[in-house]
Design an enzyme around this catalytic site. Structure first.
Site, PDB file in Angstrom:
ATOM      1  N   VAL A   1      44.375  35.507  47.019  1.00  0.00           N
ATOM      2  CA  VAL A   1      43.808  36.855  46.859  1.00  0.00           C
ATOM      3  C   VAL A   1      42.292  36.805  47.083  1.00  0.00           C
ATOM      4  CG1 VAL A   1      43.421  38.720  45.219  1.00  0.00           C
ATOM      5  CG2 VAL A   1      45.650  37.611  45.349  1.00  0.00           C
ATOM      6  N   GLY A   2      41.793  37.677  47.956  1.00  0.00           N
ATOM      7  CA  GLY A   2      40.370  37.616  48.325  1.00  0.00           C
ATOM      8  C   GLY A   2      40.118  36.330  49.096  1.00  0.00           C
ATOM      9  N   GLY A   3      41.107  35.945  49.908  1.00  0.00           N
ATOM     10  CA  GLY A   3      41.063  34.635  50.589  1.00  0.00           C
ATOM     11  C   GLY A   3      40.175  34.606  51.819  1.00  0.00           C
TER      12      GLY A   3
ATOM     13  N   ASP B   1      43.283  40.111  51.660  1.00  0.00           N
ATOM     14  CA  ASP B   1      41.862  40.484  51.509  1.00  0.00           C
ATOM     15  C   ASP B   1      41.682  41.920  51.973  1.00  0.00           C
ATOM     16  OD1 ASP B   1      38.862  40.446  51.617  1.00  0.00           O
ATOM     17  OD2 ASP B   1      39.148  38.312  51.280  1.00  0.00           O
ATOM     18  N   ARG B   2      40.462  42.422  51.888  1.00  0.00           N
ATOM     19  CA  ARG B   2      40.185  43.782  52.343  1.00  0.00           C
ATOM     20  C   ARG B   2      40.570  43.895  53.818  1.00  0.00           C
ATOM     21  NH1 ARG B   2      34.849  44.788  52.667  1.00  0.00           N
ATOM     22  NH2 ARG B   2      34.473  42.582  52.830  1.00  0.00           N
TER      23      ARG B   2
ATOM     24  N   ASP C   1      44.271  46.099  48.699  1.00  0.00           N
ATOM     25  CA  ASP C   1      43.322  46.200  47.589  1.00  0.00           C
ATOM     26  C   ASP C   1      43.939  45.548  46.353  1.00  0.00           C
ATOM     27  OD1 ASP C   1      41.636  46.911  45.577  1.00  0.00           O
ATOM     28  OD2 ASP C   1      41.602  49.059  46.034  1.00  0.00           O
TER      29      ASP C   1
ATOM     30  N   LYS D   1      40.060  32.199  44.267  1.00  0.00           N
ATOM     31  CA  LYS D   1      38.865  31.334  44.330  1.00  0.00           C
ATOM     32  C   LYS D   1      37.617  32.192  44.491  1.00  0.00           C
ATOM     33  CE  LYS D   1      36.224  28.059  46.932  1.00  0.00           C
ATOM     34  NZ  LYS D   1      35.402  28.826  47.880  1.00  0.00           N
TER      35      LYS D   1
ATOM     36  N   HIS E   1      34.567  35.908  39.187  1.00  0.00           N
ATOM     37  CA  HIS E   1      33.147  35.930  38.778  1.00  0.00           C
ATOM     38  C   HIS E   1      32.388  37.131  39.371  1.00  0.00           C
ATOM     39  CE1 HIS E   1      31.140  33.383  42.240  1.00  0.00           C
ATOM     40  NE2 HIS E   1      31.900  34.348  42.713  1.00  0.00           N
TER      41      HIS E   1
HETATM   42  C1  LIG Z   1      33.169  35.777  46.906  1.00  0.00           C
HETATM   43  S1  LIG Z   1      34.313  36.109  48.196  1.00  0.00           S
HETATM   44  C2  LIG Z   1      35.412  34.727  48.048  1.00  0.00           C
HETATM   45  C3  LIG Z   1      36.174  34.445  49.303  1.00  0.00           C
HETATM   46  C4  LIG Z   1      37.100  33.236  49.249  1.00  0.00           C
HETATM   47  N1  LIG Z   1      38.054  33.325  48.156  1.00  0.00           N
HETATM   48  C5  LIG Z   1      36.304  31.970  49.163  1.00  0.00           C
HETATM   49  O1  LIG Z   1      36.126  31.424  48.081  1.00  0.00           O
HETATM   50  O2  LIG Z   1      35.821  31.501  50.206  1.00  0.00           O
HETATM   51  C6  LIG Z   1      35.243  37.458  47.515  1.00  0.00           C
HETATM   52  C7  LIG Z   1      36.347  37.954  48.440  1.00  0.00           C
HETATM   53  O3  LIG Z   1      37.021  39.039  47.760  1.00  0.00           O
HETATM   54  C8  LIG Z   1      37.341  40.025  48.726  1.00  0.00           C
HETATM   55  N2  LIG Z   1      37.546  41.317  48.054  1.00  0.00           N
HETATM   56  C9  LIG Z   1      36.623  42.110  47.474  1.00  0.00           C
HETATM   57  N3  LIG Z   1      37.206  43.216  46.964  1.00  0.00           N
HETATM   58  C10 LIG Z   1      38.535  43.122  47.237  1.00  0.00           C
HETATM   59  C11 LIG Z   1      39.653  43.962  46.961  1.00  0.00           C
HETATM   60  N4  LIG Z   1      39.496  45.109  46.289  1.00  0.00           N
HETATM   61  N5  LIG Z   1      40.878  43.551  47.362  1.00  0.00           N
HETATM   62  C12 LIG Z   1      41.036  42.385  48.049  1.00  0.00           C
HETATM   63  N6  LIG Z   1      39.998  41.532  48.322  1.00  0.00           N
HETATM   64  C13 LIG Z   1      38.756  41.900  47.928  1.00  0.00           C
HETATM   65  C14 LIG Z   1      36.127  40.005  49.646  1.00  0.00           C
HETATM   66  O4  LIG Z   1      36.382  40.605  50.893  1.00  0.00           O
HETATM   67  C15 LIG Z   1      35.843  38.510  49.739  1.00  0.00           C
HETATM   68  O5  LIG Z   1      36.529  37.910  50.823  1.00  0.00           O
END
Ligand SMILES: C[S@@+](CC[C@H](N)C(=O)[O-])C[C@H]1O[C@@H](n2cnc3c(N)ncnc32)[C@H](O)[C@@H]1O
Length: 380
Positions: A222-224, A246-247, A266, A280, A284
């Site tokens: 998630v958010g990968g 991810d988005r 989302d 990951k 935070h």
């Molecule tokens: C800090 S990055 C971390 C990316 C990845 N997990 C890494 O560690 O390399 C946060 C990720 O969360 C995604 N994100 C933010 N809001 C989101 C949402 N509502 N649904 C899904 N993903 C989301 C962002 O697009 C981004 O890729």
């Protein structure tokens, strides 16, 4: 020397002892403490720009690549000749290199040529991570975070303090970070590359924790981002099917493979079903209320998987009592970033425990992962 206390001229003095006595009689600091304070203040004041910008400069000139390709420590004249530095700037380049060495980004070594002994520069573990084209290159992290619009954000700290619920990004960019990225394709790409570069470290860390993925057949990251972590998992565990969630703006142009699929959506609405959910560097970014919502959706995604179901969180755990001071410093810096920029936070073990319990999970287990990040397995 004129001495002023609270704006009033007290006397002329050139003697440290006089200064010492005056300070003592006014019940303020000793002269030695004042001078030490000045050193401390100037160190942080000057470092503000130079610490970051000298690293950026080093990358822009390709210095880590040049030293790496030279295959041995490089002398200043050799580096100057490769970079075609004008003579008027050689002294400045030397000054920057010496400061980078002082900060652990270069090592100064003595090399012998027949009867001569000269200084030369070699890479350190930190600057090895800035060599382009390697499997572990963090240059994109530097490029994304020392970007003018990101750096400028911090000049709004005072305004942020009084803007109730607004984050520093809200105040400086006029929107939250994710909306800002959606409207700025170049920054979006740079940020995704930065995240991908950090995730390359996962390859190294995965070797030490294969047991975490035993029995897992499907996993959703998630958010990968662009899928660096998921690809590392697919390589290490070819039988695991990975979904990167991810988005839509992040994943829409990416194509998967036999055991890797990209899904846009989302995480506050719903998360694709799997045996395990990986988060990951996600939680935070968010406050406790938002994290609870994300974790509840994770619980829903693994529901029906019985004992196989779990959430795997990769994040920092602040441990001021036990971590050495430098490591705590990095975690506290990350906490300031997350708190001010996003209204998120880095958490202590107590804070993780509270969050996990409040999101309806039964137990958790923390294991070490990289130096900065821990692996937290959460069970329903
Ligand atoms: C800090 S990055 C971390 C990316 C990845 N997990 C890494 O560690 O390399 C946060 C990720 O969360 C995604 N994100 C933010 N809001 C989101 C949402 N509502 N649904 C899904 N993903 C989301 C962002 O697009 C981004 O890729």
């Amino acid at each position: 020397m004129n001495l002023y206390i609270k704006g009033e001229k007290v006397r002329n003095t050139t003697q440290n002892t006089d200064l010492h006595q005056i300070m003592a009689s006014n019940n303020v600091l000793k002269a030695s403490e004042i001078f030490e304070g000045q050193v401390h203040l100037y160190k942080h004041l000057y470092a503000h720009a130079v610490d970051c910008m000298s690293i950026k400069w080093m990358i822009e000139l390709g210095i880590p690549d040049i030293i790496h390709n030279h295959c041995q420590p490089i002398s200043l004249p050799k580096l100057v000749s490769i970079l075609q530095i004008p003579p008027s700037k050689v002294r400045g380049v030397k000054s920057l290199l010496r400061y980078l060495a002082h900060n652990g980004f270069l090592q100064i070594v003595r090399v012998h040529h027949s009867t001569e002994e000269n200084e030369a520069f070699s890479l350190t573990p930190a600057s090895h991570l800035l060599v382009k084209g390697t499997d572990l290159c963090l240059a994109p992290m530097v490029e994304a975070f020392i970007n003018p619009s990101m750096a400028h954000t911090w000049s709004h700290l005072k305004k942020w303090t009084y803007e109730d619920d607004l984050t520093l990004y809200d105040v400086s960019l006029g929107s939250n970070f994710w909306d800002f990225l959606s409207k700025n394709p170049a920054m979006n790409e740079s940020f995704n590359e930065a995240m991908a570069s950090d995730s390359q470290m996962i390859n190294l860390a995965l070797r030490g924790c294969k047991w975490v993925f035993e029995g897992v057949e499907t996993i959703v990251d998630v958010g990968g981002g662009t899928g660096t972590t998921a690809k590392a998992i697919c390589d290490a565990f070819p039988n695991v099917k990975c979904t990167v969630f991810d988005r839509p703006q992040v994943v829409e142009k990416l194509s998967g493979t036999k055991n890797l699929t990209y899904v846009g959506g989302d995480m506050f609405e719903s998360i694709p079903k799997a045996d395990a959910v990986l988060l990951k560097w996600i939680l935070h970014d968010w406050n406790d209320e938002d994290c609870k919502k994300i974790l509840e959706n994770c619980k829903e995604a693994i529901s029906g998987k019985g004992e196989r179901g779990k959430v795997i969180v990769i994040e920092a755990v602040i441990n001021e009592g036990q971590d050495e001071q430098g490591l705590t410093g990095v975690k506290l810096l990350m906490d300031v970033q997350m708190t001010c920029l996003n209204n998120g936070k880095e958490r202590t073990e107590e804070e993780w425990k509270k969050l996990v319990v409040e999101a309806g999970f039964q137990s958790y287990k923390i294991s070490s992962f990289t130096r900065c990040l821990s692996l937290i397995q959460i069970y329903p």
